[in-house]
Scaffold this motif. Structure first.
Motif, PDB file in Angstrom:
ATOM      1  N   THR A   1      -0.347   7.195   8.771  1.00 46.06           N
ATOM      2  CA  THR A   1      -0.602   6.271   7.659  1.00 46.06           C
ATOM      3  C   THR A   1       0.666   5.478   7.351  1.00 46.06           C
ATOM      4  O   THR A   1       0.601   4.275   7.065  1.00 46.06           O
TER       5      THR A   1
ATOM      6  N   GLY B   1      -9.076   4.836  -4.509  1.00 45.28           N
ATOM      7  CA  GLY B   1      -9.935   4.222  -3.496  1.00 45.28           C
ATOM      8  C   GLY B   1      -9.640   4.888  -2.181  1.00 45.28           C
ATOM      9  O   GLY B   1      -8.636   5.610  -2.055  1.00 45.28           O
TER      10      GLY B   1
ATOM     11  N   PHE C   1       5.492   4.528  -0.101  1.00 46.35           N
ATOM     12  CA  PHE C   1       4.446   5.405   0.431  1.00 46.35           C
ATOM     13  C   PHE C   1       4.996   6.798   0.707  1.00 46.35           C
ATOM     14  O   PHE C   1       6.067   6.947   1.291  1.00 46.35           O
ATOM     15  N   THR C   2       4.226   7.801   0.328  1.00 49.06           N
ATOM     16  CA  THR C   2       4.504   9.180   0.718  1.00 49.06           C
ATOM     17  C   THR C   2       3.242   9.741   1.339  1.00 49.06           C
ATOM     18  O   THR C   2       2.165   9.659   0.741  1.00 49.06           O
ATOM     19  N   GLY C   3       3.356  10.311   2.528  1.00 44.45           N
ATOM     20  CA  GLY C   3       2.176  10.878   3.174  1.00 44.45           C
ATOM     21  C   GLY C   3       2.440  11.108   4.649  1.00 44.45           C
ATOM     22  O   GLY C   3       3.575  11.402   5.041  1.00 44.45           O
TER      23      GLY C   3
ATOM     24  N   ILE D   1       1.552   4.080  -3.033  1.00 46.60           N
ATOM     25  CA  ILE D   1       0.421   4.830  -2.464  1.00 46.60           C
ATOM     26  C   ILE D   1       0.796   6.302  -2.482  1.00 46.60           C
ATOM     27  O   ILE D   1       1.787   6.716  -1.878  1.00 46.60           O
TER      28      ILE D   1
ATOM     29  N   ALA E   1       0.829   2.629   9.671  1.00 39.70           N
ATOM     30  CA  ALA E   1      -0.131   1.573   9.298  1.00 39.70           C
ATOM     31  C   ALA E   1       0.425   0.753   8.125  1.00 39.70           C
ATOM     32  O   ALA E   1       0.319  -0.484   8.097  1.00 39.70           O
TER      33      ALA E   1
ATOM     34  N   GLU F   1       3.761  19.429  11.448  1.00 42.82           N
ATOM     35  CA  GLU F   1       3.704  19.849  10.052  1.00 42.82           C
ATOM     36  C   GLU F   1       2.363  20.555   9.790  1.00 42.82           C
ATOM     37  O   GLU F   1       1.311  20.001  10.081  1.00 42.82           O
TER      38      GLU F   1
ATOM     39  N   PRO G   1       0.358  10.589  -2.509  1.00 35.94           N
ATOM     40  CA  PRO G   1      -0.300  11.709  -1.828  1.00 35.94           C
ATOM     41  C   PRO G   1      -0.859  12.730  -2.817  1.00 35.94           C
ATOM     42  O   PRO G   1      -0.530  12.697  -4.006  1.00 35.94           O
TER      43      PRO G   1
ATOM     44  N   GLN H   1      -8.062  20.903   4.521  1.00 41.30           N
ATOM     45  CA  GLN H   1      -6.637  21.165   4.780  1.00 41.30           C
ATOM     46  C   GLN H   1      -6.419  22.639   5.118  1.00 41.30           C
ATOM     47  O   GLN H   1      -5.614  22.983   5.979  1.00 41.30           O
TER      48      GLN H   1
ATOM     49  N   GLY I   1      -6.463   1.464   0.067  1.00 50.75           N
ATOM     50  CA  GLY I   1      -5.061   1.637   0.477  1.00 50.75           C
ATOM     51  C   GLY I   1      -4.638   0.513   1.418  1.00 50.75           C
ATOM     52  O   GLY I   1      -3.571  -0.079   1.252  1.00 50.75           O
TER      53      GLY I   1
ATOM     54  N   SER J   1      -1.816  -2.330   0.699  1.00 49.15           N
ATOM     55  CA  SER J   1      -0.575  -2.478   1.484  1.00 49.15           C
ATOM     56  C   SER J   1      -0.546  -3.804   2.232  1.00 49.15           C
ATOM     57  O   SER J   1       0.534  -4.288   2.574  1.00 49.15           O
TER      58      SER J   1
ATOM     59  N   GLN K   1      -8.416   3.899   3.843  1.00 48.71           N
ATOM     60  CA  GLN K   1      -8.734   2.842   4.823  1.00 48.71           C
ATOM     61  C   GLN K   1      -9.175   1.552   4.150  1.00 48.71           C
ATOM     62  O   GLN K   1      -9.070   0.476   4.723  1.00 48.71           O
TER      63      GLN K   1
ATOM     64  N   ARG L   1      -7.595  23.296   8.638  1.00 48.49           N
ATOM     65  CA  ARG L   1      -6.644  22.706   9.586  1.00 48.49           C
ATOM     66  C   ARG L   1      -5.440  23.642   9.761  1.00 48.49           C
ATOM     67  O   ARG L   1      -5.006  23.923  10.886  1.00 48.49           O
TER      68      ARG L   1
HETATM   69  P1  NAD Z   1      -2.453  10.370   4.292  1.00 56.33           P
HETATM   70  O1  NAD Z   1      -1.109   9.907   4.714  1.00 56.33           O
HETATM   71  O2  NAD Z   1      -3.601   9.899   5.085  1.00 56.33           O
HETATM   72  O3  NAD Z   1      -2.747   9.926   2.772  1.00 56.33           O
HETATM   73  C1  NAD Z   1      -1.763   9.671   1.806  1.00 56.33           C
HETATM   74  C2  NAD Z   1      -2.179   8.461   0.989  1.00 56.33           C
HETATM   75  O4  NAD Z   1      -2.308   7.319   1.839  1.00 56.33           O
HETATM   76  C3  NAD Z   1      -3.528   8.593   0.284  1.00 56.33           C
HETATM   77  O5  NAD Z   1      -3.455   7.980  -0.989  1.00 56.33           O
HETATM   78  C4  NAD Z   1      -4.460   7.814   1.201  1.00 56.33           C
HETATM   79  O6  NAD Z   1      -5.585   7.314   0.531  1.00 56.33           O
HETATM   80  C5  NAD Z   1      -3.574   6.695   1.660  1.00 56.33           C
HETATM   81  N1  NAD Z   1      -4.002   6.060   2.919  1.00 56.33           N
HETATM   82  C6  NAD Z   1      -4.657   6.628   3.959  1.00 56.33           C
HETATM   83  N2  NAD Z   1      -4.873   5.725   4.943  1.00 56.33           N
HETATM   84  C7  NAD Z   1      -4.324   4.555   4.515  1.00 56.33           C
HETATM   85  C8  NAD Z   1      -4.196   3.254   5.097  1.00 56.33           C
HETATM   86  N3  NAD Z   1      -4.668   2.958   6.303  1.00 56.33           N
HETATM   87  N4  NAD Z   1      -3.554   2.307   4.380  1.00 56.33           N
HETATM   88  C9  NAD Z   1      -3.035   2.581   3.179  1.00 56.33           C
HETATM   89  N5  NAD Z   1      -3.146   3.783   2.572  1.00 56.33           N
HETATM   90  C10 NAD Z   1      -3.774   4.764   3.243  1.00 56.33           C
HETATM   91  O7  NAD Z   1      -2.400  11.922   4.212  1.00 56.33           O
HETATM   92  P2  NAD Z   1      -3.635  12.936   4.083  1.00 56.33           P
HETATM   93  O8  NAD Z   1      -4.753  12.571   5.005  1.00 56.33           O
HETATM   94  O9  NAD Z   1      -3.957  13.051   2.663  1.00 56.33           O
HETATM   95  O10 NAD Z   1      -2.961  14.250   4.652  1.00 56.33           O
HETATM   96  C11 NAD Z   1      -2.776  14.396   6.067  1.00 56.33           C
HETATM   97  C12 NAD Z   1      -1.437  14.990   6.375  1.00 56.33           C
HETATM   98  O11 NAD Z   1      -0.380  14.179   5.846  1.00 56.33           O
HETATM   99  C13 NAD Z   1      -1.160  16.347   5.750  1.00 56.33           C
HETATM  100  O12 NAD Z   1      -1.709  17.378   6.462  1.00 56.33           O
HETATM  101  C14 NAD Z   1       0.334  16.376   5.735  1.00 56.33           C
HETATM  102  O13 NAD Z   1       0.834  16.798   6.967  1.00 56.33           O
HETATM  103  C15 NAD Z   1       0.732  14.955   5.510  1.00 56.33           C
HETATM  104  N6  NAD Z   1       1.098  14.716   4.102  1.00 56.33           N
HETATM  105  C16 NAD Z   1       2.401  14.643   3.802  1.00 56.33           C
HETATM  106  C17 NAD Z   1       2.794  14.425   2.506  1.00 56.33           C
HETATM  107  C18 NAD Z   1       4.221  14.336   2.147  1.00 56.33           C
HETATM  108  O14 NAD Z   1       4.580  14.549   1.009  1.00 56.33           O
HETATM  109  N7  NAD Z   1       5.077  13.963   3.063  1.00 56.33           N
HETATM  110  C19 NAD Z   1       1.849  14.312   1.500  1.00 56.33           C
HETATM  111  C20 NAD Z   1       0.494  14.378   1.822  1.00 56.33           C
HETATM  112  C21 NAD Z   1       0.150  14.571   3.148  1.00 56.33           C
END
Ligand code: NAD
Length: 481
Positions: free
Chosen positions: A231, A205, A225-227, A147, A234, A383, A149, A333, A211, A215, A208, A336
């Protein structure tokens, strides 16, 4: 550029069960394309295809060197298409064109590195006396769900896809809603190098929906996962329900400690790359500078100089490397980040430079430096994920380390000093998965990367990451004697 992009499932380009999503160029605010949006049924088809390929053994039974060569060829494919891919990446993500080329070269490097590593995943024999022959081997998990970012859609996919394929896994990639287009080149690359249909599946997709379906899918054997932290929680919960391992890389609030004996002129370069590369949308960004009070004013002046030297404009106009910065990924973003700057001012921080949305179309924020930040402020702990640098002061080494370690995160850290003992001591005491001494982002694809604390667990990059994608099997054979 084509106006409609599809998902890639089982070797075929297909529409999405959830319709389409608009892709916006954050450099202009204009819509540039639509992308198919996958639903849970699409995810299911992709996982089933990946599972079928895995169970057939067509990939996992290969001699690793042959698999490794295909992985390496995928990297060369990216480089062969670097100009067209860079343009699409810049248009959907906002980064300068020259940064997009760096990202694609970085992505290709992952395929080179892990392609090379494929044949190094060796087992070993364990002596059990003359009556037994015992050995341990490593087998791919099966279906790897990844998944991705939006900040580095090409490089992040490359990082996990290359290692997963090199070790013999098949993959389902869920691309980010904001930047889904550039991942199409991985599908093209998989076809070009002759990977069997269904080995690499790529779909966009909603998090919510698609993704969560991915998962939580019982056919998935491993998740990367990176994000964001919520999330990540979850996804880890979904993984736990199916009892599958996951790697979480969840960002940070990483700090550079700058001592009074540091080379302040050289540090300007660390500011330029550490917080303004990709407009600060980097999980390991140098988002805090903790500086000794005796050199605070001089360093702030230098850092403000760096911020002011950057020309901010649409990425597509930034063809060659220069002192430039692009748009953030979206107006959401950007707003924010700007909101976090205002809130920090409300808590007593001062804007040394920047801090405002720019008065041009697109998701632009001025390169920003906040001074007078104290460890208790929200901005010092959360962050921003934007071009916003927080400056904090310290008076003793203990103080500096306490502030550096004072957030729930622990992705990377840095120490800047000419004193080897002081540097070495800090590397031991900074709670982070990677510590840089005298150069932010020192290291490379070869060096393991990942978090302490809320920055996640598991490691990407380096040989260490290979172990995410294999499971251990021990075989004990009773001999006749
Ligand atoms: P996010 O974590 O919501 O999204 C990242 C990925 O996860 C996307 O592909 C998204 O579709 C997917 N996702 C979202 N909800 C999910 C779920 N319930 N189950 C499975 N997959 C799911 O991040 P965002 O909303 O795009 O950004 C929000 C904040 O996250 C940013 O402001 C930043 O602080 C952080 N972020 C960090 C990184 C990083 O590299 N560490 C990267 C992107 C965002």
């Amino acid at each position: 550029m084509k106006t409609y992009w599809q998902n890639y499932i089982d070797g075929t380009w297909v529409d999405g069960g959830a319709g389409r999503i608009d892709v916006i160029n954050p450099g202009t605010g204009q819509k540039i394309a639509e992308h198919a949006l996958a639903d849970a049924a699409d995810v299911d088809r992709a996982v089933m295809a990946a599972q079928r390929v895995h169970q057939s053994g067509v990939l996992s039974d290969l001699r690793p060197v042959d698999r490794g060569r295909m992985v390496q060829a995928m990297g060369r494919y990216l480089l062969d298409h670097i100009e067209e891919l860079a343009e699409v990446l810049t248009l959907e993500q906002g980064k300068p064109l020259w940064e997009s080329r760096i990202e694609i070269e970085g992505a290709a490097r992952y395929f080179e590195y892990y392609g090379n590593q494929a044949e190094t995943v060796e087992g070993r024999s364990i002596p059990l006396g003359k009556d037994y022959f015992d050995f341990t081997t490593y087998e791919p998990f099966g279906v790897s769900a990844q998944i991705i970012p939006w900040n580095y859609p090409v490089e992040m996919t490359a990082r996990s896809l290359s290692a997963a394929l090199a070790t013999g896994n098949t993959c389902v990639i869920k691309t980010p809603e904001l930047t889904p287009l550039s991942n199409a080149w991985f599908a093209n690359a998989a076809e070009a190098v002759g990977l069997p249909k269904g080995t690499v599946n790529i779909l966009c997709g909603l998090g919510q929906e698609a993704g969560a379906a991915l998962s939580g899918h019982p056919g998935v054997n491993q998740i990367v996962f990176t994000g964001s932290v919520p999330t990540g929680v979850a996804i880890a919960t979904a993984a736990a329900r199916n009892v599958v391992p996951c790697v979480l890389e969840l960002g940070g609030k990483s700090a550079a400690i700058v001592h009074d004996d540091a080379d302040l002129a050289a540090f300007e370069n660390d500011v330029r790359w550490g917080i303004y590369f990709n407009a600060g949308q980097v999980c390991s960004a140098m988002s805090r500078v903790i500086v000794h009070e005796s050199v605070h004013d001089e360093l702030v002046e230098r850092m403000v100089g760096v911020a002011k030297s950057l020309e901010v404009k649409p990425g597509i106009e930034q063809t060659e490397f220069a002192a430039t910065m692009g748009a953030m990924v979206s107006e959401g973003q950007r707003d924010r980040a700007a909101g976090m700057v205002s809130a920090a001012q409300g808590q007593g921080a001062q804007v040394a430079t920047g801090g405002r949305k720019m008065n041009i179309p697109g998701a632009f924020l001025e390169p920003t430096i906040l001074t007078g930040v104290t460890p208790d402020m929200t901005i010092a702990n959360e962050e921003v994920f934007g071009p916003v640098l927080c400056v904090l002061k310290f008076s003793s080494d203990e103080d500096a380390l306490r502030i550096a370690n004072g957030t729930p995160y622990g992705l990377v850290g840095g120490v800047f000093t000419r004193d080897l003992d002081r540097a070495t001591s800090a590397t031991r005491r900074i709670r982070a998965g990677q510590v840089f001494v005298n150069e932010w982002y020192a290291g490379g694809v070869e060096t393991p990367f990942g978090g302490y604390g809320k920055s996640g667990y598991g490691r990407e990059k380096g040989r260490e990451a290979l172990w995410n994608y294999v499971q251990t099997k021990n075989v004990a054979i009773r001999l006749k004697g």
